[in-house]
Write a protein that holds these residues in place. Structure first.
Motif, short mmCIF file in Angstrom:
data_model
loop_
_atom_site.label_atom_id
_atom_site.label_comp_id
_atom_site.label_asym_id
_atom_site.label_seq_id
_atom_site.Cartn_x
_atom_site.Cartn_y
_atom_site.Cartn_z
N SER A 164 0.81 -1.23 0.00
CA SER A 164 0.00 0.00 0.00
C SER A 164 0.84 1.27 0.00
O SER A 164 0.47 2.28 0.62
CB SER A 164 -0.95 0.02 1.22
OG SER A 164 -1.78 -1.11 1.23
N ALA A 165 1.95 1.25 -0.69
CA ALA A 165 2.86 2.41 -0.68
C ALA A 165 2.51 3.41 -1.79
O ALA A 165 2.01 3.02 -2.85
CB ALA A 165 4.30 1.95 -0.86
N PRO A 166 2.81 4.68 -1.57
CA PRO A 166 2.72 5.65 -2.66
C PRO A 166 3.89 5.48 -3.61
O PRO A 166 4.96 5.03 -3.22
CB PRO A 166 2.81 6.99 -1.94
CG PRO A 166 3.68 6.70 -0.74
CD PRO A 166 3.30 5.30 -0.32
N PRO A 213 9.72 7.02 -3.92
CA PRO A 213 9.70 5.56 -4.03
C PRO A 213 9.90 5.07 -5.46
O PRO A 213 10.67 4.12 -5.69
CB PRO A 213 8.30 5.21 -3.50
CG PRO A 213 7.98 6.29 -2.53
CD PRO A 213 8.57 7.53 -3.14
N VAL A 214 9.25 5.68 -6.43
CA VAL A 214 9.37 5.19 -7.81
C VAL A 214 10.78 5.40 -8.35
O VAL A 214 11.28 4.60 -9.17
CB VAL A 214 8.31 5.84 -8.72
CG1 VAL A 214 8.63 7.30 -9.01
CG2 VAL A 214 8.16 5.06 -10.02
N GLU A 215 11.46 6.44 -7.89
CA GLU A 215 12.85 6.64 -8.30
C GLU A 215 13.79 5.65 -7.60
O GLU A 215 14.87 5.37 -8.11
CB GLU A 215 13.29 8.07 -7.98
CG GLU A 215 12.59 9.14 -8.80
CD GLU A 215 12.87 10.54 -8.29
OE1 GLU A 215 13.13 11.43 -9.13
OE2 GLU A 215 12.84 10.76 -7.07
N ARG A 242 1.24 0.16 -9.94
CA ARG A 242 1.64 -0.14 -11.32
C ARG A 242 2.85 0.70 -11.73
O ARG A 242 3.73 0.20 -12.44
CB ARG A 242 0.45 0.11 -12.25
CG ARG A 242 -0.64 -0.97 -12.12
CD ARG A 242 -1.89 -0.62 -12.87
NE ARG A 242 -2.86 -1.71 -12.83
CZ ARG A 242 -4.17 -1.55 -12.92
NH1 ARG A 242 -4.68 -0.33 -13.08
NH2 ARG A 242 -4.98 -2.60 -12.87
N MET A 243 2.89 1.93 -11.28
CA MET A 243 4.06 2.77 -11.57
C MET A 243 5.30 2.20 -10.92
O MET A 243 6.39 2.16 -11.52
CB MET A 243 3.80 4.21 -11.07
CG MET A 243 4.91 5.20 -11.39
SD MET A 243 4.54 6.86 -10.75
CE MET A 243 3.09 7.25 -11.69
N LEU A 244 5.16 1.73 -9.66
CA LEU A 244 6.30 1.12 -8.97
C LEU A 244 6.78 -0.13 -9.71
O LEU A 244 7.99 -0.31 -9.93
CB LEU A 244 5.91 0.76 -7.53
CG LEU A 244 5.66 1.94 -6.59
CD1 LEU A 244 5.09 1.43 -5.27
CD2 LEU A 244 6.93 2.74 -6.35
#
Length: 285
Positions: A164-166, A213-215, A242-244
């Motif tokens: 459940s992470a951003p 987080p995504v970076e 999905r981005m992650l």
């Protein structure tokens, strides 16, 4: 709110692993590299040791470090339930992020909390565990991703689970997240946090803004990575997980859970058991 120097070793006061194992659960205060005192607990899990270091590659050499969500702490019932299920798969370290529970400092809502997690992981390794995995929820889910992407001497992780992470900072696209931003950014919100939710929140903006987080995700490989998210998450919609996952194609494993809401409260025992089994099978020292 800079993240400070990666790679510095956290300090803790512990006993050698053989003694720790015989004495069972422990409660202590850890000290982060930036001088914050962190309340932490150790549960040896369902495995009983007779003496010495657990044999490499066995279930009993695994420790799972649980990183709770914003406004949680290690004594909250939902955190204890998570720890109880994961203890079937190895030892469990729980701790309260800065500004939460009995820990010192003030919450930076995902920035300097990387130091808190590093201190807990280092403690697990000092206790003798040769395999250490991190499992984080919501804010803790972003912290485990950022921690795994950095170089922490003596505090590295062998598997990562982010629930459940951003994916990105400053998200205000849902009503719950707009309430969180009010809580964090407004003086009256921080008062509600302190006296209503038992969390002490820092009053300064991030400077510099930490890596998102995504970076962080592309930097985690080859460490095994699992991303878990519910399709009824009221805080972060499905574009976040999905981005992650898309940031690490061929590496990150993505579980989209039908009917699941947000973080620890929405993670039932069945899901937690599957996460524990995934960690036990993927974590390699």
């Amino acid at each position: 709110m800079s993240t400070g120097s990666a790679g510095q070793k956290a300090r803790s006061t512990i006993r050698p692993h053989s003694e720790t194992a015989r004495h069972g659960p422990l409660r202590t205060f850890l000290h982060t590299v930036d001088g914050v005192t962190i309340d932490a607990a150790y549960d040896p899990g369902s495995v009983v040791y007779d003496t010495g270091r657990p044999p490499s590659g066995h279930l009993d050499d695994l420790a799972i470090v649980v990183a709770h969500g914003f406004t949680g702490d290690l004594e909250r019932p939902h955190v204890r339930r998570v720890a109880g299920v994961l203890a079937r798969y190895g030892a469990v370290v729980t701790f309260s992020f800065r500004g939460h529970g009995a820990s010192g400092g003030r919450s930076t809502v995902g920035d300097r909390e990387v130091h808190d997690l590093a201190a807990a992981v280092a403690w697990a390794r000092e206790l003798g565990h040769t395999r250490v995995a991190t499992v984080g929820f919501s804010m803790g889910g972003s912290v485990v991703l950022r921690h795994a992407a950095q170089d922490h001497e003596g505090a590295h992780t062998d598997a990562v689970v982010s629930v459940s992470a951003p994916a990105r900072w400053y998200y205000r696209g849902t009503a719950p997240m707009r309430r969180v931003h009010w809580l964090v950014t407004r003086p009256e919100g921080r008062l509600v946090g302190r006296y209503g939710l038992r969390v002490r929140i820092h009053d300064r903006d991030w400077d510099p803004v930490p890596v998102s987080p995504v970076e962080s995700v592309p930097l985690i490989a080859p460490t095994p990575l699992l991303i878990v998210h519910g399709d009824r998450d009221g805080y972060f919609p499905l574009d976040h997980p999905r981005m992650l996952a898309d940031a690490a194609p061929g590496h990150a494993e993505l579980w989209l859970e039908s009917g699941m809401g947000h973080a620890e409260h929405a993670s039932d025992d069945g899901l937690l058991g599957r996460i524990g089994a995934w960690v036990a099978s993927r974590a390699r020292h």
